[in-house]
Scaffold this active site. Structure first.
Site, PDB file in Angstrom:
ATOM      1  N   CYS A 140       1.066  -1.568  -0.361  1.00  0.00           N
ATOM      2  CA  CYS A 140       0.166  -0.494  -0.435  1.00  0.00           C
ATOM      3  C   CYS A 140       0.875   1.485  -0.180  1.00  0.00           C
ATOM      4  CB  CYS A 140      -0.686   0.304   0.985  1.00  0.00           C
ATOM      5  SG  CYS A 140      -1.777  -0.989   1.050  1.00  0.00           S
ATOM      6  N   HIS A 277      -3.303   7.425   1.912  1.00  0.00           N
ATOM      7  CA  HIS A 277      -3.395   5.877   1.545  1.00  0.00           C
ATOM      8  C   HIS A 277      -5.243   5.629   1.970  1.00  0.00           C
ATOM      9  CE1 HIS A 277      -3.529   2.573   0.723  1.00  0.00           C
ATOM     10  NE2 HIS A 277      -3.769   1.526   1.791  1.00  0.00           N
ATOM     11  N   ASN A 307      -9.953  -0.075  -1.123  1.00  0.00           N
ATOM     12  CA  ASN A 307      -9.049   0.224  -0.637  1.00  0.00           C
ATOM     13  C   ASN A 307      -7.928  -0.285  -1.683  1.00  0.00           C
ATOM     14  OD1 ASN A 307      -5.900  -0.078  -0.248  1.00  0.00           O
ATOM     15  ND2 ASN A 307      -6.640  -0.984   1.885  1.00  0.00           N
TER      16      ASN A 307
HETATM   17  N1  ACO Z   1     -19.010  -7.699   8.473  1.00  0.00           N
HETATM   18  C1  ACO Z   1     -19.644  -8.209   9.488  1.00  0.00           C
HETATM   19  N2  ACO Z   1     -18.827  -8.778  10.070  1.00  0.00           N
HETATM   20  C2  ACO Z   1     -17.864  -8.587  10.546  1.00  0.00           C
HETATM   21  C3  ACO Z   1     -16.975  -8.091   8.963  1.00  0.00           C
HETATM   22  C4  ACO Z   1     -17.649  -7.978   7.794  1.00  0.00           C
HETATM   23  N3  ACO Z   1     -17.374  -7.534   6.902  1.00  0.00           N
HETATM   24  N4  ACO Z   1     -16.070  -8.347   9.339  1.00  0.00           N
HETATM   25  C5  ACO Z   1     -15.654  -8.632  10.587  1.00  0.00           C
HETATM   26  N5  ACO Z   1     -16.127  -9.527  11.023  1.00  0.00           N
HETATM   27  C6  ACO Z   1     -16.914  -9.221  12.022  1.00  0.00           C
HETATM   28  C7  ACO Z   1     -16.522 -10.540  13.262  1.00  0.00           C
HETATM   29  O1  ACO Z   1     -15.840 -11.836  12.672  1.00  0.00           O
HETATM   30  C8  ACO Z   1     -15.866  -9.948  14.573  1.00  0.00           C
HETATM   31  O2  ACO Z   1     -17.357 -10.497  14.885  1.00  0.00           O
HETATM   32  P1  ACO Z   1     -16.961 -11.151  16.569  1.00  0.00           P
HETATM   33  O3  ACO Z   1     -17.717 -10.003  17.461  1.00  0.00           O
HETATM   34  O4  ACO Z   1     -18.670 -12.224  16.714  1.00  0.00           O
HETATM   35  O5  ACO Z   1     -15.766 -12.082  16.524  1.00  0.00           O
HETATM   36  C9  ACO Z   1     -16.765  -8.716  14.723  1.00  0.00           C
HETATM   37  O6  ACO Z   1     -17.063  -8.100  12.835  1.00  0.00           O
HETATM   38  C10 ACO Z   1     -15.223  -7.645  14.831  1.00  0.00           C
HETATM   39  O7  ACO Z   1     -13.839  -8.185  14.533  1.00  0.00           O
HETATM   40  P2  ACO Z   1     -12.938  -7.204  14.232  1.00  0.00           P
HETATM   41  O8  ACO Z   1     -11.797  -7.672  13.757  1.00  0.00           O
HETATM   42  O9  ACO Z   1     -12.720  -6.839  15.590  1.00  0.00           O
HETATM   43  O10 ACO Z   1     -13.467  -5.547  13.964  1.00  0.00           O
HETATM   44  P3  ACO Z   1     -13.077  -4.236  13.745  1.00  0.00           P
HETATM   45  O11 ACO Z   1     -13.427  -3.313  14.523  1.00  0.00           O
HETATM   46  O12 ACO Z   1     -11.487  -3.732  13.305  1.00  0.00           O
HETATM   47  O13 ACO Z   1     -12.567  -3.311  12.461  1.00  0.00           O
HETATM   48  C11 ACO Z   1     -11.481  -3.584  10.114  1.00  0.00           C
HETATM   49  C12 ACO Z   1     -11.873  -5.206  11.018  1.00  0.00           C
HETATM   50  C13 ACO Z   1     -12.514  -3.169   9.291  1.00  0.00           C
HETATM   51  C14 ACO Z   1     -10.335  -4.772   9.088  1.00  0.00           C
HETATM   52  C15 ACO Z   1     -10.403  -2.522  10.970  1.00  0.00           C
HETATM   53  O14 ACO Z   1      -9.625  -3.717  11.212  1.00  0.00           O
HETATM   54  C16 ACO Z   1      -9.420  -2.132  10.221  1.00  0.00           C
HETATM   55  O15 ACO Z   1     -10.518  -0.988   9.754  1.00  0.00           O
HETATM   56  N6  ACO Z   1      -7.745  -2.635  10.147  1.00  0.00           N
HETATM   57  C17 ACO Z   1      -7.173  -1.803   8.939  1.00  0.00           C
HETATM   58  C18 ACO Z   1      -7.082  -2.484   8.332  1.00  0.00           C
HETATM   59  C19 ACO Z   1      -7.157  -2.368   7.311  1.00  0.00           C
HETATM   60  O16 ACO Z   1      -7.241  -1.327   6.526  1.00  0.00           O
HETATM   61  N7  ACO Z   1      -6.184  -3.103   6.402  1.00  0.00           N
HETATM   62  C20 ACO Z   1      -5.739  -2.340   3.941  1.00  0.00           C
HETATM   63  C21 ACO Z   1      -4.314  -2.916   3.870  1.00  0.00           C
HETATM   64  S1  ACO Z   1      -3.695  -1.899   5.263  1.00  0.00           S
HETATM   65  C22 ACO Z   1      -3.372  -0.760   4.830  1.00  0.00           C
HETATM   66  O17 ACO Z   1      -3.638   0.044   4.025  1.00  0.00           O
HETATM   67  C23 ACO Z   1      -3.119   0.144   5.481  1.00  0.00           C
END
Ligand code: ACO
Length: 350
Positions: A140, A277, A307
Site C-alpha cells: 500500500c 492512503h 482500498n
Molecule cells: N461484516 C460483518 N462482520 C464482520 C465483518 C464484515 N465484513 N468483518 C468482520 N466482522 C466481524 C468479526 O467477525 C467480529 O465478529 P465477532 O465479534 O463475532 O468475532 C467483529 O466483526 C469485529 O471484528 P474486528 O476484526 O474486531 O473488527 P474491527 O473493528 O477491528 O474492524 C477492520 C475490522 C475494518 C478490518 C479494521 O480492523 C481495520 O480497518 N483495520 C485496518 C486494516 C486495513 O485497512 N487494511 C488494509 C490494508 S493495510 C492498509 O492499507 C493500511
C-alpha cells in the site's frame, strides 16, 4: 555564480550523453509535477451486492470502514491494462507525448506475471521505445516508494521525464469467503508525470520536496499473502491482522508526515492538501485529527473506491486535480502504510 553540472553517461545504453544542470544561483534540479491521471474498472460492486454472497451488511462495512462500493476488474483485464488506462490521461494532462518518457516506475503487488516487470508491458503498450521501466513492491505504500525512486533518479539527472504508476487488481488475491478482508479492497490505477527542471531551492520552490521511507519487517505476518513463487508456487490470498494494521497505520502515517514537515522547515498548518492512503475512513480521520488538518483539506476517495493499495494515492491526487482542489504552489502531503510494514510520506509543492 554557483553552478554544478554533471554529465550522465549510461554505459552501453541507447541514450546520448546528457548534460544536466543540478544547481544554479539558489535554484536546484527538482522533479516537477506535470499532471496525473487515473482509471477505475467499469464494474462497481456495492456493499449490498457483497451481502448477498457473504455474511456482512452495508451498515457494518460503512460504519467500520466508510466504504460504500469498489470497482472490480473484468475477467481478462490485467494490472497492465489498468496502468495503461491511467497513464494515457496523465500524459494528456501533462501535455506530453509518450515518447518523451524515459523512466517508468510502477508500484504493484499484483503484477501480471511473476516476471518480467509489469512496467515493461506498460512501456510497450504505450509505444515507448527508449525508457528504463521496472516495478517496485511495497504494497500500500508502493506509490510513495516508486515516487521516491523516480524523484531521486530525476534529481541526479539519470532520468528526465517519468511516469510513476500505482496499479493493482487486489480482487485476484482476495479470499472472497473471508468477510474480514474481502470487503476492504478494490481495483484501480493512477499515474503521475514528473519532469526534471530547475526550481527555487527550499520549500517554496515547486517540485517534490522530499520523500521519507520506513520499513519494519518484524510485522511481516500482520499483513501478507499466503502464497508466492518460493513458498507455495501459487499466488495465494491476502491475510491480515486488522487491528494491528490499524494501530500502526494511524501512528506511523501521521508521524511520517510530521517528520517530513520538520525536515523541510515547514509547519503542519502549511499543508494545503492531505492525501493519505485510502484504507479506512477512521484511519484517515484519526490521522488528520492528530495532525490538526481541517477536513476540507483532506482528500477522501475510500467510500467510492475502497482500498486499491498502491493506486489509492495517485487516484486521490487525480480526483483532487480533476476537481480543481490542487492549485500550482499548493503544499500536498502524501502518506501511506502497508504490508511489511513499509510506510512513508512525501511533500510536493505542486
Ligand atoms: N461484516 C460483518 N462482520 C464482520 C465483518 C464484515 N465484513 N468483518 C468482520 N466482522 C466481524 C468479526 O467477525 C467480529 O465478529 P465477532 O465479534 O463475532 O468475532 C467483529 O466483526 C469485529 O471484528 P474486528 O476484526 O474486531 O473488527 P474491527 O473493528 O477491528 O474492524 C477492520 C475490522 C475494518 C478490518 C479494521 O480492523 C481495520 O480497518 N483495520 C485496518 C486494516 C486495513 O485497512 N487494511 C488494509 C490494508 S493495510 C492498509 O492499507 C493500511
Amino acid at each position: 555564480m554557483l553552478m554544478k553540472a554533471d554529465t550522465i553517461h549510461q554505459a552501453g545504453s541507447q541514450y546520448p550523453e546528457r548534460h544536466v544542470l543540478l544547481e544554479q544561483e539558489g535554484a536546484v534540479r527538482k522533479s516537477l509535477v506535470l499532471g496525473c491521471g487515473g482509471y477505475l474498472p467499469e464494474r462497481i460492486v456495492t456493499n449490498d451486492e457483497l451481502a448477498t454472497r457473504i455474511d456482512t451488511s452495508d451498515a457494518w462495512i460503512r460504519k467500520r470502514t466508510g466504504i460504500r462500493q469498489r470497482h472490480i476488474a473484468a475477467e481478462g483485464e490485467l494490472t497492465s491494462d489498468l496502468a495503461v488506462a491511467a497513464c494515457r490521461p496523465a500524459l494528456e494532462r501533462a501535455g506530453i507525448d509518450a515518447e518523451e518518457i524515459d523512466l517508468i516506475v510502477l508500484a504493484t503487488s499484483t503484477p501480471d506475471n511473476t516476471f518480467p516487470a509489469t512496467a515493461t508491458k506498460v512501456q510497450a503498450q504505450l509505444g515507448i521505445k527508449r525508457a528504463i521501466a521496472f516495478d517496485v513492491q511495497a504494497v500500500c505504500s508502493g506509490f510513495i516508494y516508486a515516487l521516491s525512486v523516480a524523484d531521486n533518479m530525476i534529481r541526479l539527472g539519470q532520468a528526465q521525464t517519468a511516469l510513476v504508476v500505482g496499479a493493482e487488481v487486489f480482487s485476484r488475491i482476495l479470499d472472497w469467503e473471508d468477510r474480514g478482508t474481502c470487503v476492504l479492497f478494490g481495483d484501480g490505477a493512477g499515474a503521475l508525470v514528473l519532469r526534471g527542471g530547475m526550481s527555487d531551492a527550499g520549500s517554496s520552490g515547486r517540485g517534490v520536496l522530499s520523500t521519507h521511507l520506513f520499513t519494519d519487517g518484524s510485522h511481516y505476518d500482520s499483513l501478507y499473502v499466503d502464497g508466492g513463487p518460493s513458498t507455495t508456487g501459487k499466488s495465494g490470498y491476502l491475510r491480515m491482522a486488522g487491528q494491528e494494521v490499524y494501530r500502526h497505520a494511524v501512528h506511523n502515517m501521521a508521524e511520517a508526515i510530521e517528520i517530513a514537515i520538520e525536515a523541510n522547515g515547514l509547519s503542519l498548518s502549511d499543508i494545503d492538501l492531505l492525501v493519505p492512503h485510502q484504507a479506512n475512513i477512521r484511519i484517515i480521520e484519526s490521522i488528520s485529527r492528530r495532525l490538526g488538518v481541517d477536513n476540507e483539506k483532506v482528500v477522501i476517495t475510500v467510500g467510492s473506491q475502497a482500498n486499491t493499495s498502491a493506486a489509492t494515492i495517485p487516484l486521490a491526487l487525480t480526483n483532487a486535480q480533476n476537481n480543481d482542489r490542487i492549485q500550482p504552489g499548493h503544499l500536498v502531503a502524501l502518506s501511506a502504510l502497508g504490508g511489511g510494514f513499509a510506510w512513508g510520506s512525501s511533500l510536493i509543492r505542486w
